[in-house]
Write an enzyme that holds these catalytic residues in place. Structure first.
Site, mmCIF file in Angstrom:
data_model
loop_
_atom_site.group_PDB
_atom_site.id
_atom_site.type_symbol
_atom_site.label_atom_id
_atom_site.label_comp_id
_atom_site.label_asym_id
_atom_site.label_seq_id
_atom_site.Cartn_x
_atom_site.Cartn_y
_atom_site.Cartn_z
ATOM 1 N N ASP A 226 15.199 46.794 7.930
ATOM 2 C CA ASP A 226 14.591 46.720 9.241
ATOM 3 C C ASP A 226 13.106 46.404 9.030
ATOM 4 O OD1 ASP A 226 15.264 48.611 12.285
ATOM 5 O OD2 ASP A 226 14.045 46.830 11.928
HETATM 6 C C1 GLC Z 1 12.933 46.579 15.030
HETATM 7 C C2 GLC Z 1 14.250 47.253 15.352
HETATM 8 C C3 GLC Z 1 15.456 46.422 15.054
HETATM 9 C C4 GLC Z 1 15.132 44.980 15.340
HETATM 10 C C5 GLC Z 1 14.107 44.539 14.317
HETATM 11 C C6 GLC Z 1 13.684 43.093 14.516
HETATM 12 O O1 GLC Z 1 12.105 47.456 14.320
HETATM 13 O O2 GLC Z 1 14.447 48.522 14.754
HETATM 14 O O3 GLC Z 1 16.521 46.913 15.861
HETATM 15 O O4 GLC Z 1 16.302 44.189 15.252
HETATM 16 O O5 GLC Z 1 12.955 45.359 14.334
HETATM 17 O O6 GLC Z 1 13.073 42.941 15.740
#
Ligand code: GLC
Length: 706
Positions: free
Chosen positions: A263
């Site tokens: 993430d």
């Molecule tokens: C964010 C979220 C995740 C998302 C990613 C990209 O921190 O936790 O769900 O897909 O970043 O935006």
């Protein structure tokens, strides 16, 4: 490209080119305004490093995607195309209800259609991967990301997760993938301690396997092409560097051999978790755990060359990670056509088209939950004098937290749409009502649009106070002194505490955030053109002190119903039961269960029980209703919940007719994870409970025999 050619291509790549493929950065690095969905940190990437990255996040614009791809390939020695990823969570430009709302439809086919059509709207603009569905179970209303999931039940989560994946992952005429689905956040993110975002998670391996993994397994079996790691820890190790979680449970046990992506920023955040001294250690830990793609840090690009040089990481593992990503690019047809599914013509006539809006309206209609309808205050009659007011009655901000590509100009406010539809509707500004309550005199009914705003849930929006704000309660109390009939329409991305609302309002509609077609859907439901059919997939607590709460609770050694004195599992200041339970949702029609017939009450492991349920619609309007089947395992190797959803049947029933709904019970439905972490099916007694929600059920004992 054939697999052999892919491997040949990898053999020509330099170490830097291979490592570059594992880096993901926002479109901002290519001089365009990408959607930023996380904390921006300095990455100190050189121009050379930027030209080597493998993927870009946060762009949904076919002109920009083509421009970036062209620029990038012009500098690429081996012409390996970029892959573009975005958060199309509940729609791209046309916004659908938030997933927690959509899950209330209890309708796999609808989820499939929503994913298919919103996936197309994203793919024709250059999106190759969507970071959806979120497969995290959630029981704590304080957590902001409840809005993004399918609620608290493992079985429903399993059914809906695979429907999203199948819907997104359509194939084009050449057999290329239209869009790849990335499951997230592996794993257990919805269990953050105290409902506080990004917090620690402590959960037994048995619970993970029994309740949290089935949705991931169903998504992977449906062909999901990526999994994103969670921000939380499992067994005191952050998910992104947790080898047992990623290598054993995901890659080996779930047979997952596509990319795992961190993430946003999670790899460098291992330093904040205090399990890595520096970026080099962070990169080593995440790479060894089999995390392939580094989202928005420079750990892999800056540190992996040294780690390989020092023999701490080996090039064979690097080749495997690169292969998983290039294989995905190949399945999307990007080597033959780096623009993927971009279709300029379709962008002109498909985006925000009536076709998509109609599907968004259908989804909204099925997501709304009628929580209360005393004295049949709803539906409102056209000729009734109605006042609409409330903090959310005159805003377009009703699309929900993950509507980053949503076109707000396409949505109508409640005021705009309702007052156009019916001259007996009068809008009064919320502030004015506060100043002069007399303004509502003469109204037969008041429809109050309240709850929380679209900016109070979603990522990084945990709350300790999930009550309806005092100002709304004050106004409602004043309104009640003048107009008896009040309907509360609750907008929220999570269960809110509606206990006081329940005192003042005869009608309560749970409206989530319904997206582009919010006003149209709520008008049709409030005026009876649509009969509401949604069912709660998260329990609504009576007070925040109930959190976390789930219908799947355990009897404990002192269940209050068996004990004869004060020493029972209860609160001294509140009922144990939620205000509105899982599976609850009313209809304008009176539908009843006439009889339930079991073809046998004892069955062998190779047999099944057939259950015939006769339902009847006693009203003069048609309806959609969802019959739910729960089991209770009366004695097992480990504690078992008092009830667990194991099947549901949503059906449409016309006015004044009877209908037969069939359920089957087979041994697989009685399976659980025993104390050794293995699947087990016991012979013995079970209870089967059938009803239109999880509390008002008809119970029948059955026995599984050898
Ligand atoms: C964010 C979220 C995740 C998302 C990613 C990209 O921190 O936790 O769900 O897909 O970043 O935006």
């Amino acid at each position: 490209m054939q697999t052999k050619q892919l491997k040949e291509l990898i053999s020509q790549m330099t170490i830097e080119e291979k490592i570059g493929q594992l880096a993901q950065i926002t479109g901002d690095f290519f001089d365009t305004n990408a959607k930023i969905t996380g904390p921006m940190q300095t990455m100190d990437l050189t121009e050379k490093e930027i030209t080597k990255v493998g993927s870009v996040i946060g762009i949904l614009d076919y002109k920009k995607v083509k421009q970036i791809q062209d620029m990038y390939l012009a500098k690429s020695r081996l012409k390996i195309p970029l892959i573009f990823m975005s958060d199309v969570i509940h729609g791209a430009n046309t916004i659908f209800p938030i997933p927690l709302g959509l899950s209330s439809a209890f309708n796999e086919d609808l989820i499939y259609e929503v994913a298919k059509i919103s996936g197309k709207e994203a793919a024709i603009q250059g999106c190759n991967v969507t970071f959806s569905p979120m497969a995290d179970l959630a029981f704590d209303a304080r957590w902001g990301r409840n809005m993004e999931g399918n609620g608290e039940d493992p079985y429903l989560n399993e059914r809906l997760t695979q429907a999203y994946v199948r819907g997104y992952q359509q194939k084009d005429k050449q057999g290329n993938l239209q869009l790849a689905s990335c499951l997230k956040h592996f794993a257990g993110y919805g269990l953050v301690h105290a409902g506080r975002e990004y917090n620690t998670v402590d959960i037994s391996q048995r619970f993970l396997k029994e309740y949290h993994y089935p949705a991931y397994k169903s998504g992977i079996d449906a062909g999901a092409k990526m999994v994103m790691t969670a921000f939380n820890t499992i067994n005191s190790i952050p998910a992104v560097s947790n080898e047992s979680l990623l290598k054993r449970d995901l890659r080996q046990n779930m047979n997952f051999d596509y990319p795992i992506i961190s993430d946003w920023g999670a790899i460098s955040e291992l330093i904040y978790h205090k399990v890595a001294q520096n970026k080099k250690e962070a990169a080593l830990q995440a790479f060894k755990a089999s995390c392939d793609i580094d989202m928005m840090t420079s750990c892999y690009q800056k540190e992996l060359p040294k780690l390989i040089d020092e023999g701490l990481c080996n090039e064979a593992d690097l080749d495997k990670a690169v292969y998983r990503l290039l294989n995905l690019k190949n399945e999307l047809g990007l080597f033959e056509n780096p623009y993927g599914q971009i279709d300029e013509e379709a962008c002109k006539n498909f985006i925000l088209s009536m076709e998509i809006k109609n599907k968004a309206k259908e989804a909204a209609d099925e997501s709304v939950v009628l929580l209360k309808n005393e004295e049949s205050i709803l539906p409102v009659k056209n000729e009734e004098k109605v006042i609409i007011c409330g903090p959310l009655s005159n805003t377009k901000e009703l699309m929900g937290p993950w509507s980053i590509y949503g076109d707000v100009s396409a949505i109508s406010s409640i005021k705009e749409y309702f007052t156009k539809q019916n001259k007996n509707i009068k809008y009064i500004d919320y502030e004015q009502v506060l100043q002069n309550i007399e303004l509502i005199k003469g109204a037969k009914k008041v429809i109050f649009f309240g709850g929380e705003t679209s900016f109070e849930s979603g990522e990084a929006h945990s709350k300790t106070n999930i009550n309806i704000e005092q100002k709304q309660l004050t106004v409602l109390k004043q309104i009640k002194t003048i107009v008896k009939d009040i309907v509360f329409v609750n907008f929220s991305g999570r269960p809110l505490i509606l206990s006081e609302i329940n005192i003042y309002c005869q009608g309560i509609l749970q409206a989530w955030f319904l997206g582009t077609m919010t006003a149209q859907s709520l008008y049709d439901i409030i005026y009876g053109n649509i009969n509401p059919s949604g069912k709660l997939t998260m329990s609504f607590p009576r007070t925040v002190g109930h959190c976390p709460i789930s219908y799947r609770d355990y009897p404990t050694g002192r269940p209050k119903e068996y004990a004869i004195d004060e020493y029972t599992s209860k609160y001294i200041d509140c009922l144990n039961e939620p205000l509105f339970p899982f599976g609850h949702g009313l209809s304008y029609a009176n539908i009843q269960i006439n009889k339930i017939v079991y073809d046998k009450e004892e069955f062998k492991k190779n047999e099944k029980i057939i259950i015939q349920v006769e339902v009847e619609n006693l009203s003069k309007i048609s309806a959609k209703q969802t019959l739910q089947l729960y089991i209770n395992d009366l004695v097992a190797d480990v504690i078992r919940p008092r009830k667990e959803l194991k099947s549901f049947k949503k059906f449409k029933i016309n006015k004044l007719i009877k209908k037969e709904i069939i359920f089957e019970i087979n041994k697989e439905m009685l399976k659980y994870i025993n104390q050794n972490g293995e699947e087990q099916i016991d012979t013995g007694d079970f209870e089967i409970m059938i009803g239109f929600d999880s509390t008002n059920v008809q119970t029948q004992k059955i026995k599984l025999i050898k």
